[in-house]
Design a protein around this motif. Structure first.
Motif, PDB file in Angstrom:
ATOM      1  N   HIS A 205      -4.342  42.515 -15.346  1.00 18.11           N
ATOM      2  CA  HIS A 205      -4.054  43.811 -15.961  1.00 18.11           C
ATOM      3  C   HIS A 205      -2.660  44.334 -15.638  1.00 18.11           C
ATOM      4  O   HIS A 205      -2.302  45.445 -16.037  1.00 18.11           O
ATOM      5  N   GLY A 206      -1.869  43.545 -14.899  1.00 19.03           N
ATOM      6  CA  GLY A 206      -0.474  43.896 -14.653  1.00 19.03           C
ATOM      7  C   GLY A 206      -0.265  45.168 -13.860  1.00 19.03           C
ATOM      8  O   GLY A 206       0.678  45.912 -14.104  1.00 19.03           O
ATOM      9  N   GLY A 207      -1.127  45.412 -12.886  1.00 16.44           N
ATOM     10  CA  GLY A 207      -0.980  46.580 -12.035  1.00 16.44           C
ATOM     11  C   GLY A 207      -1.334  46.227 -10.610  1.00 16.44           C
ATOM     12  O   GLY A 207      -1.967  45.200 -10.353  1.00 16.44           O
ATOM     13  N   LEU A 208      -0.909  47.058  -9.670  1.00 12.97           N
ATOM     14  CA  LEU A 208      -1.201  46.863  -8.244  1.00 12.97           C
ATOM     15  C   LEU A 208      -0.647  45.547  -7.710  1.00 12.97           C
ATOM     16  O   LEU A 208      -1.159  45.010  -6.722  1.00 12.97           O
ATOM     17  N   THR A 209       0.360  45.018  -8.344  1.00 12.75           N
ATOM     18  CA  THR A 209       0.911  43.741  -7.914  1.00 12.75           C
ATOM     19  C   THR A 209       2.347  43.578  -8.396  1.00 12.75           C
ATOM     20  O   THR A 209       2.778  44.249  -9.334  1.00 12.75           O
ATOM     21  N   TYR A 210       3.046  42.696  -7.727  1.00 13.57           N
ATOM     22  CA  TYR A 210       4.356  42.258  -8.171  1.00 13.57           C
ATOM     23  C   TYR A 210       4.200  40.922  -8.872  1.00 13.57           C
ATOM     24  O   TYR A 210       3.213  40.204  -8.661  1.00 13.57           O
ATOM     25  N   ALA A 211       5.157  40.575  -9.684  1.00 13.60           N
ATOM     26  CA  ALA A 211       5.096  39.339 -10.459  1.00 13.60           C
ATOM     27  C   ALA A 211       5.104  38.116  -9.545  1.00 13.60           C
ATOM     28  O   ALA A 211       5.823  38.074  -8.541  1.00 13.60           O
ATOM     29  N   ALA A 212       4.300  37.115  -9.928  1.00 11.90           N
ATOM     30  CA  ALA A 212       4.265  35.853  -9.193  1.00 11.90           C
ATOM     31  C   ALA A 212       5.656  35.229  -9.167  1.00 11.90           C
ATOM     32  O   ALA A 212       6.418  35.334 -10.129  1.00 11.90           O
ATOM     33  N   GLY A 213       5.985  34.629  -8.033  1.00 15.70           N
ATOM     34  CA  GLY A 213       7.269  33.955  -7.894  1.00 15.70           C
ATOM     35  C   GLY A 213       8.410  34.847  -7.445  1.00 15.70           C
ATOM     36  O   GLY A 213       9.522  34.368  -7.259  1.00 15.70           O
ATOM     37  N   THR A 214       8.134  36.138  -7.233  1.00 16.14           N
ATOM     38  CA  THR A 214       9.183  37.049  -6.768  1.00 16.14           C
ATOM     39  C   THR A 214       9.076  37.216  -5.252  1.00 16.14           C
ATOM     40  O   THR A 214       8.017  36.978  -4.661  1.00 16.14           O
TER      41      THR A 214
ATOM     42  N   ALA B 150       5.272  48.599  12.053  1.00 12.93           N
ATOM     43  CA  ALA B 150       6.649  48.103  11.987  1.00 12.93           C
ATOM     44  C   ALA B 150       6.947  47.434  10.646  1.00 12.93           C
ATOM     45  O   ALA B 150       8.108  47.365  10.237  1.00 12.93           O
ATOM     46  N   ARG B 151       5.906  46.970   9.959  1.00  8.57           N
ATOM     47  CA  ARG B 151       6.094  46.284   8.674  1.00  8.57           C
ATOM     48  C   ARG B 151       6.021  47.229   7.483  1.00  8.57           C
ATOM     49  O   ARG B 151       6.400  46.844   6.376  1.00  8.57           O
ATOM     50  N   MET B 152       5.526  48.426   7.682  1.00  5.92           N
ATOM     51  CA  MET B 152       5.351  49.363   6.568  1.00  5.92           C
ATOM     52  C   MET B 152       6.704  49.822   6.043  1.00  5.92           C
ATOM     53  O   MET B 152       7.590  50.167   6.814  1.00  5.92           O
ATOM     54  N   ALA B 153       6.833  49.843   4.722  1.00  7.99           N
ATOM     55  CA  ALA B 153       8.064  50.308   4.082  1.00  7.99           C
ATOM     56  C   ALA B 153       8.080  51.835   4.061  1.00  7.99           C
ATOM     57  O   ALA B 153       7.059  52.478   4.283  1.00  7.99           O
ATOM     58  N   ASP B 154       9.244  52.391   3.786  1.00  7.21           N
ATOM     59  CA  ASP B 154       9.325  53.832   3.559  1.00  7.21           C
ATOM     60  C   ASP B 154       8.730  54.106   2.187  1.00  7.21           C
ATOM     61  O   ASP B 154       8.965  53.371   1.247  1.00  7.21           O
ATOM     62  N   GLY B 155       7.978  55.149   2.081  1.00  5.78           N
ATOM     63  CA  GLY B 155       7.347  55.496   0.813  1.00  5.78           C
ATOM     64  C   GLY B 155       5.881  55.767   1.023  1.00  5.78           C
ATOM     65  O   GLY B 155       5.349  55.602   2.122  1.00  5.78           O
ATOM     66  N   PRO B 156       5.203  56.138  -0.031  1.00 11.27           N
ATOM     67  CA  PRO B 156       3.792  56.490   0.122  1.00 11.27           C
ATOM     68  C   PRO B 156       2.866  55.289   0.302  1.00 11.27           C
ATOM     69  O   PRO B 156       1.736  55.441   0.764  1.00 11.27           O
ATOM     70  N   PHE B 157       3.344  54.085  -0.042  1.00 12.70           N
ATOM     71  CA  PHE B 157       2.492  52.895   0.006  1.00 12.70           C
ATOM     72  C   PHE B 157       3.040  51.872   0.993  1.00 12.70           C
ATOM     73  O   PHE B 157       4.169  52.004   1.469  1.00 12.70           O
TER      74      PHE B 157
ATOM     75  N   GLN C 158       5.447  51.490  -4.783  1.00 17.36           N
ATOM     76  CA  GLN C 158       4.421  50.932  -5.672  1.00 17.36           C
ATOM     77  C   GLN C 158       3.157  50.590  -4.895  1.00 17.36           C
ATOM     78  O   GLN C 158       3.209  49.888  -3.886  1.00 17.36           O
ATOM     79  N   MET C 159       2.018  51.067  -5.388  1.00 20.18           N
ATOM     80  CA  MET C 159       0.731  50.702  -4.797  1.00 20.18           C
ATOM     81  C   MET C 159       0.405  49.272  -5.186  1.00 20.18           C
ATOM     82  O   MET C 159       0.611  48.859  -6.333  1.00 20.18           O
ATOM     83  N   THR C 160      -0.086  48.502  -4.204  1.00 19.58           N
ATOM     84  CA  THR C 160      -0.431  47.103  -4.446  1.00 19.58           C
ATOM     85  C   THR C 160      -1.787  46.779  -3.823  1.00 19.58           C
ATOM     86  O   THR C 160      -2.378  47.597  -3.116  1.00 19.58           O
ATOM     87  N   VAL C 161      -2.250  45.573  -4.072  1.00 19.28           N
ATOM     88  CA  VAL C 161      -3.532  45.105  -3.543  1.00 19.28           C
ATOM     89  C   VAL C 161      -3.666  45.344  -2.034  1.00 19.28           C
ATOM     90  O   VAL C 161      -4.727  45.790  -1.578  1.00 19.28           O
ATOM     91  N   PRO C 162      -2.633  45.082  -1.225  1.00 15.64           N
ATOM     92  CA  PRO C 162      -2.799  45.340   0.209  1.00 15.64           C
ATOM     93  C   PRO C 162      -3.142  46.798   0.537  1.00 15.64           C
ATOM     94  O   PRO C 162      -3.814  47.061   1.537  1.00 15.64           O
ATOM     95  N   ASP C 163      -2.735  47.731  -0.289  1.00 14.69           N
ATOM     96  CA  ASP C 163      -3.097  49.132  -0.060  1.00 14.69           C
ATOM     97  C   ASP C 163      -4.606  49.332  -0.174  1.00 14.69           C
ATOM     98  O   ASP C 163      -5.195  50.081   0.608  1.00 14.69           O
ATOM     99  N   ILE C 164      -5.210  48.662  -1.125  1.00 16.62           N
ATOM    100  CA  ILE C 164      -6.672  48.745  -1.293  1.00 16.62           C
ATOM    101  C   ILE C 164      -7.353  48.159  -0.056  1.00 16.62           C
ATOM    102  O   ILE C 164      -8.277  48.760   0.511  1.00 16.62           O
ATOM    103  N   ILE C 165      -6.893  46.987   0.364  1.00 13.69           N
ATOM    104  CA  ILE C 165      -7.514  46.309   1.511  1.00 13.69           C
ATOM    105  C   ILE C 165      -7.352  47.131   2.786  1.00 13.69           C
ATOM    106  O   ILE C 165      -8.314  47.328   3.535  1.00 13.69           O
ATOM    107  N   LEU C 166      -6.151  47.624   3.035  1.00 13.39           N
ATOM    108  CA  LEU C 166      -5.909  48.379   4.261  1.00 13.39           C
ATOM    109  C   LEU C 166      -6.729  49.664   4.299  1.00 13.39           C
ATOM    110  O   LEU C 166      -7.305  50.006   5.333  1.00 13.39           O
ATOM    111  N   THR C 167      -6.777  50.379   3.198  1.00 13.72           N
ATOM    112  CA  THR C 167      -7.533  51.628   3.191  1.00 13.72           C
ATOM    113  C   THR C 167      -9.016  51.350   3.394  1.00 13.72           C
ATOM    114  O   THR C 167      -9.693  52.061   4.149  1.00 13.72           O
TER     115      THR C 167
END
Length: 182
Positions: free
Chosen positions: A59-68, A125-132, A137-146
């Motif tokens: 569905h092209g959401g909660l993720t970055y493109a493969a190979g990036t 230490a690995r968390m980026a600045d921003g809400p996620f 951008q919210m991604t699959v790891p946000d779902i897992i961590l929460t």
């Protein structure tokens, strides 16, 4: 919960059929008897992380493109969370109520809590600045961590990192998650 939340975040229609683990309804689609199982065109997809990745890619959401590089970082965070957070919580659950009583080792929970706290420091230490986790951008790891953060609260695994506490507060306020909790 992970799969339902992902479907809500992606604004996808679904039919939720509640079935307990190891029930005949579940075993018909997953011989291991584990939930969740996502049926797509009659084909079962098992394991919540595989389901999340499939839904995000499809569905092209909660993720970055493969190979990036962003996708590689996303996958790295996913694996870290599964190895360090999810695994510790599952092991504690096994020794609390899943394993037969004679096989449970309650003392293992102290070492799991220690590892869980150490992993929080690494994650902070690995968390980026921003809400996620990865920034804006919210991604699959946000779902897992929460999901793991909520599970940790129930299991008595303290969240010790202030940054992680604040992150979990933001994530728990998301409308899609709150809809499922209502």
């Amino acid at each position: 919960m992970r799969v339902l939340w992902t479907l809500e975040e992606l604004d996808q229609p679904y039919e939720h059929v509640a079935a307990p683990p190891r029930s005949d309804d579940v075993i018909a689609f997953n011989p291991a008897g584990k939930v969740p199982v996502l049926l797509v065109d009659g084909t079962p997809i098992t394991d919540s992380t595989a389901i999340l990745a499939f839904l995000a890619d499809r569905h092209g959401g909660l993720t970055y493109a493969a190979g990036t590089l962003d996708r590689a970082r996303q996958d790295s965070l996913t694996q870290f969370l599964l190895d360090e957070f999810d695994a510790a919580l599952w092991m504690a659950a096994r020794h609390s109520f899943i394993l037969p009583k004679e096989l449970r080792q309650s003392a293992v929970k102290d070492s799991l809590k220690w590892e869980f706290e150490r992993s929080q420091r690494t994650l902070a230490a690995r968390m980026a600045d921003g809400p996620f986790l990865m920034g804006e951008q919210m991604t699959v790891p946000d779902i897992i961590l929460t999901h793991c953060g909520n599970w940790a609260d129930v299991a008595g695994f303290p969240i010790i990192e202030q940054r992680l506490m604040e992150y979990l507060e933001r994530m728990r306020a998301r409308p899609a998650l709150r809809k499922l909790s209502a």
